[in-house]
Design an enzyme around this catalytic site. Sequence first.
Site, PDB file in Angstrom:
ATOM      1  CD  GLU A   1      -6.749 -17.699  28.253  1.00 33.44           C
ATOM      2  OE1 GLU A   1      -7.069 -18.168  27.132  1.00 33.44           O
ATOM      3  OE2 GLU A   1      -5.590 -17.346  28.537  1.00 33.44           O
TER       4      GLU A   1
ATOM      5  CD  GLN B   1      -8.365 -11.310  25.568  1.00 36.06           C
ATOM      6  OE1 GLN B   1      -8.054 -10.149  25.448  1.00 36.06           O
ATOM      7  NE2 GLN B   1      -7.540 -12.311  25.260  1.00 36.06           N
TER       8      GLN B   1
ATOM      9  CG  ASN C   1      -1.473 -17.998  29.389  1.00 34.51           C
ATOM     10  OD1 ASN C   1      -2.655 -18.040  29.720  1.00 34.51           O
ATOM     11  ND2 ASN C   1      -1.105 -18.118  28.122  1.00 34.51           N
ATOM     12  CD  GLU C   2      -3.636 -21.143  26.686  1.00 33.21           C
ATOM     13  OE1 GLU C   2      -3.032 -21.249  25.606  1.00 33.21           O
ATOM     14  OE2 GLU C   2      -4.828 -20.791  26.759  1.00 33.21           O
TER      15      GLU C   2
ATOM     16  CE1 TYR D   1     -11.269 -18.253  24.986  1.00 35.44           C
ATOM     17  CE2 TYR D   1      -9.559 -19.904  25.300  1.00 35.44           C
ATOM     18  CZ  TYR D   1      -9.987 -18.587  25.371  1.00 35.44           C
ATOM     19  OH  TYR D   1      -9.132 -17.617  25.822  1.00 35.44           O
TER      20      TYR D   1
ATOM     21  CD  GLU E   1      -3.510 -12.396  25.433  1.00 32.90           C
ATOM     22  OE1 GLU E   1      -2.447 -12.957  25.107  1.00 32.90           O
ATOM     23  OE2 GLU E   1      -4.614 -12.985  25.446  1.00 32.90           O
TER      24      GLU E   1
END
Length: 519
Positions: free
Chosen positions: A324, A373, A190-191, A269, A45
């Site tokens: 993610e 990432q 995204n999200e 996460y 990103e």
Amino acid sequence: MKKLLFACALIAVSGPLAAQDVTVTVNAGASGPTISRQIFGQFAEHLGTGIYGGVWVGPDSSIPNLRGIRTDVVAALKALNIPNVRYPGGCFADEYHWRDGVGPNRRSTVNANWGGAIEPNTFGTDEFFDFIGMIGAKAYISVNVGSGTIQEAADWMAYMTADSRSSAGQDRAANGRAEPYEVSFLGLGNENWGCGGNMTPEHYVDLMKRHARFDRNFNPAQGEGSGKIMRRIAVGPNGEDTSYTEAVMKAWAGRDWSWSIEGLSLHYYSVPEWPPSLPSVGFGEDDYALILETTLKMDDLIRTHGAIMDKYDPDKEVPLVVDEWGVWVAEDPGTPEGFLQQQNSLRDAIVAALNFNIFARHADRVGGANIAQMVNVLQAMILTDGAKMVLTPTYHVHKMYLPMHDATLVPVTFDPGEYAHGDIVLPAVDAVAFRDTGGKLWLALVNLEPDRDREVQVNLAGLAPQRATGQMLSAPNVNTINSFDQPAAVVPVPISGVVENDRVRVQLPGKSIAVLALD
């Protein structure tokens, strides 16, 4: 915190606890689904120094580069056989306007999501494809559904994939690329439940259908029968929230001929509390056990969302793509706010291995994943500082797990034992078996307990083993890191099992990961 670190130090000097046995039975004659190599995808990103300084230094830099892209980073990543790279975000994707990053006249912008840094857009579409070509990966492009338009996304797809008979193809050729690019995966936003626009599931679904229809891939090399059909990935759940899963899958089940999707994303996460506040270095066993407890919830999430997907997709045509995941802790002191730069320890390597094992066990539903990432951001493979580069413990786990790429899951049964710390009770050992594409049988083992070795007895039902050899990753402490001064503090070492009476005995140190070939 000082008391916690002191207590941990006392535990460390007292020596390891007595070894305990764990028996793992591998049903070598049986087989399960294919473990897609796409679960080893990466994520790059426009965030902090993930791109600028981590991948891109510019052609005039004194740091060795090829067309502005760091050659040391390319060589390290190429060795991982990375299947795909997700780009340009993340939250950045839903404020990204691709025309700012193509051609000779780039427009600088403000990266409002990540520290208010100036985004020069010197690394854009063509540079990204140049980079992934160097490392041998496929493109996973996330289009701007949040602040962009369907026309803008469609135009970007045309720029990337149309031939030179079209103006879009001519524009790309004028920027140095005559042939169309291949876009293997297309993220439809995204999200969008959060930083991508705070949309209700119903509003997102309406937008998603239109993007799935009009964001066309014009590359003839990716047409029907090519085996390279682009897969469209819809935004899915945020952790435990099932509303997006329900809405998207219900829409998919009721679709007509005009649109479809080939994947549903999941973001999760290993972050026990928000905002992230646990340190990435110098932590004690309290933090270690808490991060592992949080990580293992990934299994429950996949089961929960998988059950909803099964309701609408019993044949499992739509894979779950965990695009993610990873450890998210506090930014390292002294680094710019919003750059999400953190160190990477043996603990993080264990988290990576546990996630890979979970994805493998759910190979019938999980078709891809992207760790967050790639370089210098969150749970990175690589850290750089100017011309210096270091490989993290998480990098080494990715390399150890190379035999799992497109392997076949093999059933195992075992009693994992218990690792208890305070109120947290976790399995002590995790195990998964698989056959690689050449037919060789492998066993991946993780010992979660920091101070107790485990003797693993491996029974191979249907196979008489001759030898068991592989690699093991461990370190003196769970918080041991690879630094620029000590880059080899956490690196794999050879490990062998003892074969006797059609069994294999493996001495698995505390806080370790082992991947062994069972010949």
